[in-house]
Write a protein that holds these residues in place. Structure first.
Motif, PDB file in Angstrom:
ATOM      1  N   VAL A   1      -1.716   5.123  -7.249  1.00  8.97           N
ATOM      2  CA  VAL A   1      -2.537   4.780  -8.409  1.00  8.97           C
ATOM      3  C   VAL A   1      -2.899   3.306  -8.335  1.00  8.97           C
ATOM      4  N   SER A   2      -4.156   3.006  -8.500  1.00 14.01           N
ATOM      5  CA  SER A   2      -4.618   1.614  -8.486  1.00 14.01           C
ATOM      6  C   SER A   2      -3.901   0.802  -9.550  1.00 14.01           C
ATOM      7  N   GLU A   3      -3.552  -0.435  -9.247  1.00 14.20           N
ATOM      8  CA  GLU A   3      -2.849  -1.386 -10.117  1.00 14.20           C
ATOM      9  C   GLU A   3      -1.366  -1.071 -10.258  1.00 14.20           C
ATOM     10  N   ILE A   4      -0.914   0.075  -9.747  1.00 12.60           N
ATOM     11  CA  ILE A   4       0.488   0.458  -9.903  1.00 12.60           C
ATOM     12  C   ILE A   4       1.187   0.603  -8.558  1.00 12.60           C
ATOM     13  N   GLY A   5       0.631   1.404  -7.645  1.00  9.45           N
ATOM     14  CA  GLY A   5       1.221   1.501  -6.323  1.00  9.45           C
ATOM     15  C   GLY A   5       1.402   2.915  -5.837  1.00  9.45           C
ATOM     16  N   ALA A   6       2.228   3.050  -4.788  1.00  9.97           N
ATOM     17  CA  ALA A   6       2.400   4.320  -4.089  1.00  9.97           C
ATOM     18  C   ALA A   6       3.586   5.110  -4.621  1.00  9.97           C
ATOM     19  N   ALA A   7       3.467   6.429  -4.508  1.00 10.80           N
ATOM     20  CA  ALA A   7       4.586   7.310  -4.840  1.00 10.80           C
ATOM     21  C   ALA A   7       5.668   7.158  -3.784  1.00 10.80           C
ATOM     22  N   ALA A   8       6.910   7.350  -4.197  1.00  3.20           N
ATOM     23  CA  ALA A   8       8.040   7.155  -3.286  1.00  3.20           C
ATOM     24  C   ALA A   8       7.926   8.049  -2.051  1.00  3.20           C
TER      25      ALA A   8
END
Length: 439
Positions: free
Chosen positions: A406-413
């Motif tokens: 998700v943009s501004e948040i990051g990648a899923a584990a």
């Protein structure tokens, strides 16, 4: 008297059904200290383990630190474990461009939602309920607004909702319970305080039991509201086709039900977009004729072919997403990788099936790299202070199993880059209007 009222409320509304761990939201004021002591006395009756939680809003400086020290000492004296946390509410208010009053509520409830317990007990009284009803009334309340503060909402319970402020004061005097006073409660800078200081005394001069009268009114209205909401829920279910509301025959619904059907539909389609009364009037109008209504968050409601649906506008809110493949080890020669690069990178070998770039959908959730639990994007947007106006347009990448970035948040584990990554992709995002400025 206090204990009997609380006991009656707990049983009438089944507040402790299935609750084995209960946490008191403890500010240190008279209301919450009363709640702490009453629930401490009732813990064996209902068989729950009691704890407390305190949030220092960092608004009142040394006074707030005093409150934190006070609740810690009070809980230690009773033998009640307590969780404390500090949050810079003034900074949160500035970043999100909202009042400190609203910011404090948002931060406080987010903290309470994170607590490891079955239920959180808040010390709202019948007087708080009366103030809320009056506040909602000044804003043009719907029937739901006149229902005021419910005895139970999700994991939040209000065992003292049928108790008056006078009862609380008498209980503290009788039991010799110490408490602290929040100086902001004396200030007329806050809307609720002005209602408390001026409107409520006038009503109590007319009827000393005005707070309890308001509780009786709201309890009756809540039954009407529930009945209408159930009818609307069934009507929506009958007319919902994927993300479209079918309009054939909808004009036969009574207006109170029709309005709730439309409200429920748009709450599901745009859960993070607040809709005011003017929007609702326009949206209800679309059930009778074709047309388009502009909504916040760069969306439109469209009525065409006897169908009502949401359409996203293009323009300033749009983004472009560029994916740059990397076919080598990020950590070659034991070099450190910048956190921002890791945040915007994905391990290609961990992606399941086809992936797609889209915007958020209802129910989207993921577990961020470096965290333990899965959270909805709605909660993550709140935690990362993403402005409401951007939440509906921020790019999301999902594979066949769900959201992976998700943009501004990051990648899923599960798709995050690690030292073992061999094939990665770097994600670059730009706003369309920013990109066009250089053209």
């Amino acid at each position: 008297m206090m204990e009997k009222t609380v006991l009656s409320t707990i049983r009438r509304y089944h507040l402790l059904d299935g609750v084995s761990t209960l946490c008191v939201a403890l500010s240190g004021g008279a209301d919450s200290m009363t709640l702490l002591h009453v629930l401490w006395d009732l813990r064996e009756t209902f068989g729950f383990t009691l704890s407390a939680a305190h949030l220092n809003h960092m608004i009142r400086g040394a006074e707030a630190d005093r409150d934190e020290a006070f609740v810690k000492a009070a809980c230690e004296k009773l033998g009640v474990p307590i969780i404390t946390e500090r949050q810079d509410v003034p900074a949160y208010a500035r970043i999100n461009k909202i009042s400190e009053e609203l910011a404090a509520r948002e931060v406080r409830y987010r903290f309470f939602e994170s607590l490891p317990c079955d239920a959180v007990a808040t010390a709202h009284t019948a007087d708080d309920h009366l103030e809320t009803v009056l506040l909602n009334l000044t804003r043009g309340a719907t029937l739901k607004g006149l229902c005021g503060i419910p005895p139970k909402r999700e994991r939040f319970i209000r065992p003292m909702i049928d108790c008056t402020r006078e009862q609380v004061e008498h209980y503290c005097d009788e039991k010799k319970i110490d408490f602290v006073t929040d100086s902001t409660n004396l200030s007329d800078a806050y809307t609720r305080n002005r209602i408390r200081h001026y409107a409520v005394p006038v009503l109590k001069a007319i009827n000393p039991a005005a707070a309890l009268a308001a509780r009786r009114m709201s309890a009756n209205l809540a039954k009407d509201e529930q009945y209408l909401s159930d009818l609307a829920g069934q009507a929506l279910s009958d007319r919902l086709q994927e993300d479209t509301l079918l309009l054939d025959g909808i004009e036969e619904l009574p207006e109170p039900v029709l309005r709730r059907v439309v409200k429920l539909f748009f709450e599901r389609q745009l859960p993070d977009i607040p809709l005011d009364n003017q929007h609702m009037e326009q949206l209800c109008g679309l059930t009778a004729k074709s047309g388009r209504v502009s909504l916040p968050g760069n969306h439109s409601a469209v009525s065409a072919g006897r169908r009502l649906y949401v359409e996203k506008k293009s323009g300033d809110g749009a983004y472009t997403v560029t994916l740059q493949p990397v076919i080598h080890d990020f950590f070659t020669n034991n070099q450190n990788v910048h956190n921002l690069l890791l945040k915007n990178s994905l391990d290609c070998d961990k992606i399941i099936g086809k992936s797609v770039v889209r915007t958020r959908l209802p129910g989207d959730a993921m577990r961020l790299a470096g965290t333990n639990g899965t959270k909805t994007l709605k909660k993550l947007f709140n935690e990362y202070h993403i402005p409401v106006s951007l939440r509906a347009v921020l790019p999301v990448i999902a594979d066949e199993k769900g959201v992976i970035w998700v943009s501004e948040i990051g990648a899923a584990a599960r798709c995050a880059v690690t030292k073992n990554t061999q094939h990665a992709v770097i994600i670059q995002v730009s706003r369309v209007n920013d990109r066009n400025k250089g053209d």
